[in-house]
Design a protein around this motif. Structure first.
Motif, PDB file in Angstrom:
ATOM      1  N   THR A 187     -34.835 -38.686  29.435  1.00 24.06           N
ATOM      2  CA  THR A 187     -34.259 -38.950  28.130  1.00 24.06           C
ATOM      3  C   THR A 187     -33.150 -39.989  28.334  1.00 24.06           C
ATOM      4  N   PRO A 188     -32.595 -40.549  27.261  1.00 25.62           N
ATOM      5  CA  PRO A 188     -31.486 -41.484  27.453  1.00 25.62           C
ATOM      6  C   PRO A 188     -30.282 -40.848  28.157  1.00 25.62           C
ATOM      7  N   GLN A 189     -30.213 -39.525  28.159  1.00 25.44           N
ATOM      8  CA  GLN A 189     -29.096 -38.841  28.826  1.00 25.44           C
ATOM      9  C   GLN A 189     -29.369 -38.552  30.296  1.00 25.44           C
ATOM     10  N   THR A 190     -30.575 -38.833  30.766  1.00 25.49           N
ATOM     11  CA  THR A 190     -30.893 -38.598  32.176  1.00 25.49           C
ATOM     12  C   THR A 190     -29.974 -39.440  33.056  1.00 25.49           C
ATOM     13  N   PRO A 191     -29.333 -38.830  34.052  1.00 19.29           N
ATOM     14  CA  PRO A 191     -28.436 -39.608  34.910  1.00 19.29           C
ATOM     15  C   PRO A 191     -29.203 -40.570  35.807  1.00 19.29           C
ATOM     16  N   TRP A 192     -28.560 -41.666  36.150  1.00 21.02           N
ATOM     17  CA  TRP A 192     -29.131 -42.606  37.105  1.00 21.02           C
ATOM     18  C   TRP A 192     -28.275 -42.610  38.363  1.00 21.02           C
ATOM     19  N   GLU A 193     -28.917 -42.920  39.480  1.00 18.35           N
ATOM     20  CA  GLU A 193     -28.192 -42.988  40.744  1.00 18.35           C
ATOM     21  C   GLU A 193     -28.683 -44.179  41.547  1.00 18.35           C
ATOM     22  N   LEU A 194     -27.759 -44.788  42.280  1.00 18.39           N
ATOM     23  CA  LEU A 194     -28.145 -45.823  43.226  1.00 18.39           C
ATOM     24  C   LEU A 194     -28.857 -45.177  44.405  1.00 18.39           C
ATOM     25  N   THR A 195     -29.959 -45.776  44.832  1.00 18.23           N
ATOM     26  CA  THR A 195     -30.778 -45.195  45.895  1.00 18.23           C
ATOM     27  C   THR A 195     -31.146 -46.256  46.920  1.00 18.23           C
ATOM     28  N   ARG A 196     -31.590 -45.781  48.039  1.00 18.15           N
ATOM     29  CA  ARG A 196     -32.190 -46.654  49.046  1.00 18.15           C
ATOM     30  C   ARG A 196     -33.718 -46.532  48.941  1.00 18.15           C
ATOM     31  N   GLY A 218     -67.166 -50.193  47.718  1.00  9.54           N
ATOM     32  CA  GLY A 218     -66.215 -49.131  48.048  1.00  9.54           C
ATOM     33  C   GLY A 218     -64.801 -49.598  47.766  1.00  9.54           C
ATOM     34  N   VAL A 219     -63.899 -48.666  47.548  1.00  9.45           N
ATOM     35  CA  VAL A 219     -62.514 -49.019  47.251  1.00  9.45           C
ATOM     36  C   VAL A 219     -61.572 -48.222  48.146  1.00  9.45           C
ATOM     37  N   ILE A 220     -60.379 -48.759  48.336  1.00  7.94           N
ATOM     38  CA  ILE A 220     -59.306 -47.998  48.947  1.00  7.94           C
ATOM     39  C   ILE A 220     -58.519 -47.374  47.811  1.00  7.94           C
ATOM     40  N   ASP A 221     -58.605 -46.062  47.692  1.00 10.26           N
ATOM     41  CA  ASP A 221     -57.922 -45.334  46.629  1.00 10.26           C
ATOM     42  C   ASP A 221     -56.619 -44.763  47.174  1.00 10.26           C
ATOM     43  N   VAL A 222     -55.814 -44.146  46.305  1.00 15.66           N
ATOM     44  CA  VAL A 222     -54.543 -43.576  46.746  1.00 15.66           C
ATOM     45  C   VAL A 222     -54.341 -42.202  46.142  1.00 15.66           C
ATOM     46  N   ARG A 223     -53.524 -41.423  46.813  1.00 15.10           N
ATOM     47  CA  ARG A 223     -53.071 -40.137  46.286  1.00 15.10           C
ATOM     48  C   ARG A 223     -51.612 -39.961  46.685  1.00 15.10           C
ATOM     49  N   ILE A 224     -50.900 -39.149  45.944  1.00 14.50           N
ATOM     50  CA  ILE A 224     -49.503 -38.889  46.257  1.00 14.50           C
ATOM     51  C   ILE A 224     -49.425 -37.620  47.093  1.00 14.50           C
ATOM     52  N   ASP A 225     -48.812 -37.737  48.265  1.00 15.94           N
ATOM     53  CA  ASP A 225     -48.680 -36.591  49.163  1.00 15.94           C
ATOM     54  C   ASP A 225     -47.313 -36.682  49.843  1.00 15.94           C
ATOM     55  N   VAL A 226     -46.297 -36.147  49.189  1.00 11.47           N
ATOM     56  CA  VAL A 226     -44.945 -36.208  49.738  1.00 11.47           C
ATOM     57  C   VAL A 226     -44.195 -34.938  49.359  1.00 11.47           C
ATOM     58  N   GLU A 227     -43.448 -34.408  50.305  1.00 14.12           N
ATOM     59  CA  GLU A 227     -42.627 -33.225  50.103  1.00 14.12           C
ATOM     60  C   GLU A 227     -41.152 -33.599  50.229  1.00 14.12           C
ATOM     61  N   ASP A 233     -32.528 -37.630  51.067  1.00 14.34           N
ATOM     62  CA  ASP A 233     -32.159 -37.223  49.710  1.00 14.34           C
ATOM     63  C   ASP A 233     -31.433 -38.311  48.931  1.00 14.34           C
ATOM     64  N   ASN A 234     -31.168 -39.459  49.583  1.00 11.68           N
ATOM     65  CA  ASN A 234     -30.579 -40.590  48.849  1.00 11.68           C
ATOM     66  C   ASN A 234     -31.601 -41.689  48.579  1.00 11.68           C
ATOM     67  N   SER A 235     -32.875 -41.374  48.766  1.00 10.56           N
ATOM     68  CA  SER A 235     -33.930 -42.377  48.614  1.00 10.56           C
ATOM     69  C   SER A 235     -34.475 -42.404  47.194  1.00 10.56           C
ATOM     70  N   ASP A 236     -35.163 -43.502  46.876  1.00 10.55           N
ATOM     71  CA  ASP A 236     -35.752 -43.640  45.540  1.00 10.55           C
ATOM     72  C   ASP A 236     -36.791 -42.563  45.277  1.00 10.55           C
ATOM     73  N   ILE A 237     -37.595 -42.233  46.281  1.00  6.99           N
ATOM     74  CA  ILE A 237     -38.611 -41.194  46.101  1.00  6.99           C
ATOM     75  C   ILE A 237     -37.962 -39.850  45.776  1.00  6.99           C
ATOM     76  N   TYR A 238     -36.958 -39.482  46.540  1.00  8.27           N
ATOM     77  CA  TYR A 238     -36.333 -38.167  46.364  1.00  8.27           C
ATOM     78  C   TYR A 238     -35.678 -38.047  44.997  1.00  8.27           C
ATOM     79  N   LYS A 239     -34.896 -39.053  44.631  1.00  6.02           N
ATOM     80  CA  LYS A 239     -34.163 -38.978  43.366  1.00  6.02           C
ATOM     81  C   LYS A 239     -35.129 -38.945  42.174  1.00  6.02           C
ATOM     82  N   LEU A 240     -36.186 -39.755  42.236  1.00  2.99           N
ATOM     83  CA  LEU A 240     -37.136 -39.812  41.129  1.00  2.99           C
ATOM     84  C   LEU A 240     -38.010 -38.563  41.069  1.00  2.99           C
ATOM     85  N   ARG A 241     -38.668 -38.248  42.160  1.00  5.95           N
ATOM     86  CA  ARG A 241     -39.711 -37.222  42.142  1.00  5.95           C
ATOM     87  C   ARG A 241     -39.162 -35.796  42.201  1.00  5.95           C
TER      88      ARG A 241
END
Length: 272
Positions: A187-196, A218-227, A233-241
């Motif tokens: 939402t517009p109230q969601t906080p933003w943070e600087l990330t690496r 044939g194609v190279i497809d993708v899937r999301i597989d991250v924990e 915890d200061n990365s773009d993936i962590y903050k977003l996901r």
């Protein structure tokens, strides 16, 4: 004496017909005059590529965005080539800001070099123009469709927010692009943070998707597989996901490794 209106170049990698592009145009319009120049076709995954096979044709199209009609330029080329054609041929002078997006799907981790959204922003930055790349996380992995079920309004809000800042004040040296990734439920109230940028981790894990023999298509497809434990915890993936915050990542055109040259030289000289 009134100040001249700011000039904004808007592009994307999803193509000229993308609702994400239209949402960005509507959001940015109060900040200045927005010129839209985007690939004629869907061009995701192009990075900053400049293929010699692109035809470079520029055609004007009229888009209805909200209550306003816009003249947009469809480019026969990649997102980066769209920026080149716009700066070198379409605009009478370089714009004050380049905005790339709003992209269908997040652009996080080391895979951002593949992103046409980020590639277009980097192309603008290479002209010395401030640039932002805006992407919206999707609830599903339909990254190449033009689903109108996606609400880009919040991503538009953050596009406006950061574009306004870059139009008003210069960024520090070595900040060439601001990469902005907006959570799907923001939402517009969601906080933003600087990330690496999450380093050495494939957010989109590739796999071969082939139904028949090697000679068959044939194609190279993708899937999301991250924990959570896979990334800092200061990365773009962590903050977003995992924290569902807007991840704002400063990017530099300088891709030189941040290594002590004396130590590296000593390591390399051991082989002599």
């Amino acid at each position: 004496m009134t100040k001249p209106r700011k000039q904004i170049l808007l592009t994307n990698d999803d193509g000229i017909r993308s609702p994400g592009l239209w949402a960005a145009a509507k959001a940015l319009a109060p900040l200045g005059f927005v010129t839209i120049a985007a690939p004629r076709e869907q061009y995701s995954g192009a990075g900053r590529s400049l293929p010699v096979t692109s035809d470079g044709r520029i055609t004007r199209q009229t888009l209805q965005i909200g209550s306003q009609q816009w003249t947009a330029y469809a480019i026969g080329g990649t997102p980066a080539q769209s920026v080149l054609h716009a700066v070198l041929e379409i605009l009478p002078q370089p714009p004050d800001l380049v905005v790339s997006g709003i992209n269908y799907g997040e652009n996080v981790g080391s895979g951002i070099t593949v992103s046409g959204t980020v590639g277009a922003a980097l192309e603008g930055a290479d002209f010395g123009i401030p640039a932002i790349a805006v992407s919206l996380e999707l609830p599903s992995m339909d990254y190449t469709g033009y689903s109108e079920a996606i609400d880009f309004s919040v991503a538009g809000y953050f596009s406006y927010y950061f574009a306004k800042i870059l139009l008003e004040r210069p960024m520090p040296e070595d900040v060439d692009v601001l990469k902005i990734d907006v959570p799907a439920n923001a939402t517009p109230q969601t906080p933003w943070e600087l990330t690496r940028m999450a380093h050495h981790h494939r957010y989109f894990e590739p796999f071969a998707n082939r139904k028949g023999a090697m000679e068959d298509p044939g194609v190279i497809d993708v899937r999301i597989d991250v924990e959570p434990e896979d990334v800092p915890d200061n990365s773009d993936i962590y903050k977003l996901r995992f924290e569902h915050k807007v991840a704002v990542t400063p990017l530099s055109l300088d891709m030189t490794s941040r290594v002590d040259f004396k130590d590296l030289r000593g390591l390399l000289e051991k082989g002599e």
